[in-house]
Scaffold this motif. Structure first.
Motif, PDB file in Angstrom:
ATOM      1  N   GLU A 148       0.844  -1.189   0.000  1.00  0.00           N
ATOM      2  CA  GLU A 148       0.000   0.000   0.000  1.00  0.00           C
ATOM      3  C   GLU A 148       0.878   1.238   0.000  1.00  0.00           C
ATOM      4  O   GLU A 148       1.834   1.342   0.787  1.00  0.00           O
ATOM      5  CB  GLU A 148      -0.915   0.028   1.228  1.00  0.00           C
TER       6      GLU A 148
ATOM      7  N   VAL B 137      -3.090   3.814  -2.710  1.00  0.00           N
ATOM      8  CA  VAL B 137      -3.168   2.768  -3.721  1.00  0.00           C
ATOM      9  C   VAL B 137      -2.696   1.455  -3.114  1.00  0.00           C
ATOM     10  O   VAL B 137      -1.763   1.425  -2.313  1.00  0.00           O
ATOM     11  CB  VAL B 137      -2.319   3.131  -4.974  1.00  0.00           C
TER      12      VAL B 137
ATOM     13  N   LEU C  99      -1.664  -2.608  -4.072  1.00  0.00           N
ATOM     14  CA  LEU C  99      -1.351  -3.617  -5.081  1.00  0.00           C
ATOM     15  C   LEU C  99      -1.449  -4.978  -4.426  1.00  0.00           C
ATOM     16  O   LEU C  99      -0.698  -5.294  -3.500  1.00  0.00           O
ATOM     17  CB  LEU C  99       0.059  -3.400  -5.641  1.00  0.00           C
TER      18      LEU C  99
ATOM     19  N   GLY D 105      -4.800  -3.995  -8.800  1.00  0.00           N
ATOM     20  CA  GLY D 105      -4.588  -2.692  -8.195  1.00  0.00           C
ATOM     21  C   GLY D 105      -5.893  -2.052  -7.759  1.00  0.00           C
ATOM     22  O   GLY D 105      -6.942  -2.267  -8.377  1.00  0.00           O
TER      23      GLY D 105
ATOM     24  N   LEU E 172      -7.339   1.851  -6.283  1.00  0.00           N
ATOM     25  CA  LEU E 172      -7.158   3.237  -5.881  1.00  0.00           C
ATOM     26  C   LEU E 172      -8.275   3.549  -4.897  1.00  0.00           C
ATOM     27  O   LEU E 172      -9.459   3.356  -5.203  1.00  0.00           O
ATOM     28  CB  LEU E 172      -7.232   4.162  -7.093  1.00  0.00           C
TER      29      LEU E 172
ATOM     30  N   GLU F 251     -10.983  -0.164  -9.056  1.00  0.00           N
ATOM     31  CA  GLU F 251      -9.974  -1.128  -9.499  1.00  0.00           C
ATOM     32  C   GLU F 251      -9.217  -0.559 -10.688  1.00  0.00           C
ATOM     33  O   GLU F 251      -9.800   0.026 -11.602  1.00  0.00           O
ATOM     34  CB  GLU F 251     -10.634  -2.454  -9.872  1.00  0.00           C
TER      35      GLU F 251
ATOM     36  N   ALA G 135      -1.068   0.648 -10.966  1.00  0.00           N
ATOM     37  CA  ALA G 135      -0.852   0.673  -9.519  1.00  0.00           C
ATOM     38  C   ALA G 135       0.639   0.756  -9.198  1.00  0.00           C
ATOM     39  O   ALA G 135       1.047   1.492  -8.280  1.00  0.00           O
ATOM     40  CB  ALA G 135      -1.470  -0.562  -8.873  1.00  0.00           C
TER      41      ALA G 135
END
Length: 210
Positions: free
Chosen positions: A28, A41, A43, A48, A50, A66, A72
Motif C-alpha cells: 500500500e 493505492v 497492489l 490494483g 485506488l 480497481e 498501480a
C-alpha cells in the motif's frame, strides 16, 4: 461506512496463523494527507486498487476503484510512503478478522476487525489471543507506518490460555474467503504448539511459575 478496531498481535501468533492459513502479499502506498480525506493505492499481486477515504461523524467511508496492476505500480512509485505486508483472513465466530504481518518499513503484527456500526464495534469482545488494542492510536495505522515510520513495538505477553484459544480458532472447519494464489501450507498444530510453549518459557520472567 466501516468502523474498525485494531489490536497488536504477538509475532509468534502471527507466524502460526500465516503458516496454517497462508495469505497474499500486499503493498500500500499513501499520498500526502489532506483535510478530512486521504488517498492511497493498494497492489494485491496483479490487482490494483485506488482508494479514497473520507472521514465522517459515523466513521470512515471508502470508495474503491480497481485499476490495472501496471498503473498501480506507477502510482506506488509516486507515493510519499509505502507499507508491505502479508494478509491472512481468519474466520472468528460470525465474522472474519484480518491478520497483517508487516516487515517493511518496520516490523509489526496487527489484527483488524471491521464492523458496520459503532454499536457493533463496541459490543465486540476480543478473544484472549489478541494483544493490546491500538484502535485509538494513529501510530499503528498503515498510513502512519508508511509516512512516519514505526516506533519500538511493546513486547506482547504470551500465555497458555491465549495459545489454546488461537489453536481452537485455527482448528475450525469454517472456510475463509478465497485468497489470491492460496499460499496456505498444512502444518502440524501440535508441533507448533510445542515450539510456542518453548518460546513462552524463554520469555517468562525469572521466578514466574511455569
Amino acid at each position: 461506512m466501516t468502523v474498525r478496531r485494531r489490536f497488536l498481535l504477538a509475532p509468534s501468533f502471527a507466524r502460526l496463523i500465516r503458516r496454517e492459513r497462508g495469505g497474499p502479499r500486499h503493498v500500500e502506498g499513501f499520498f500526502p494527507q489532506q483535510p478530512e480525506r486521504s488517498a492511497w493505492v493498494r497492489l494485491e499481486e496483479d490487482r490494483g486498487l485506488l482508494v479514497l477515504t473520507t472521514a465522517s461523524p459515523d466513521g470512515e467511508v471508502e470508495d474503491e476503484t480497481e485499476i490495472p496492476g501496471a498503473q498501480a505500480q506507477a502510482l506506488l512509485a509516486a507515493c510519499a510512503g509505502a507499507v508491505d505486508y502479508t494478509r491472512t483472513i481468519l474466520p472468528l465466530g460470525d465474522r472474519h478478522v484480518l491478520v497483517d504481518e508487516i516487515p517493511r518499513p518496520g516490523v509489526l503484527h496487527l489484527v483488524t476487525v471491521a464492523f458496520a456500526t459503532e454499536a457493533e464495534a463496541r459490543g465486540f469482545g476480543p478473544p484472549e489471543w489478541f494483544g493490546p488494542e491500538v484502535t485509538g492510536d494513529p501510530r499503528y495505522t498503515h498510513r502512519s507506518i508508511a509516512l512516519r515510520g514505526l516506533d519500538k513495538v511493546p513486547e506482547i505477553p504470551l500465555s497458555d490460555a491465549a495459545l489454546n484459544r488461537l489453536i481452537d480458532a485455527l482448528d475450525t472447519r469454517v472456510p475463509a474467503p478465497a485468497q489470491t494464489r492460496g499460499d496456505a501450507v498444512g502444518v502440524n498444530l501440535d508441533e507448533i504448539e510445542e515450539a510456542m510453549l518453548r518460546d513462552m518459557a524463554r520469555i517468562r520472567p525469572k521466578g514466574t511459575p511455569a
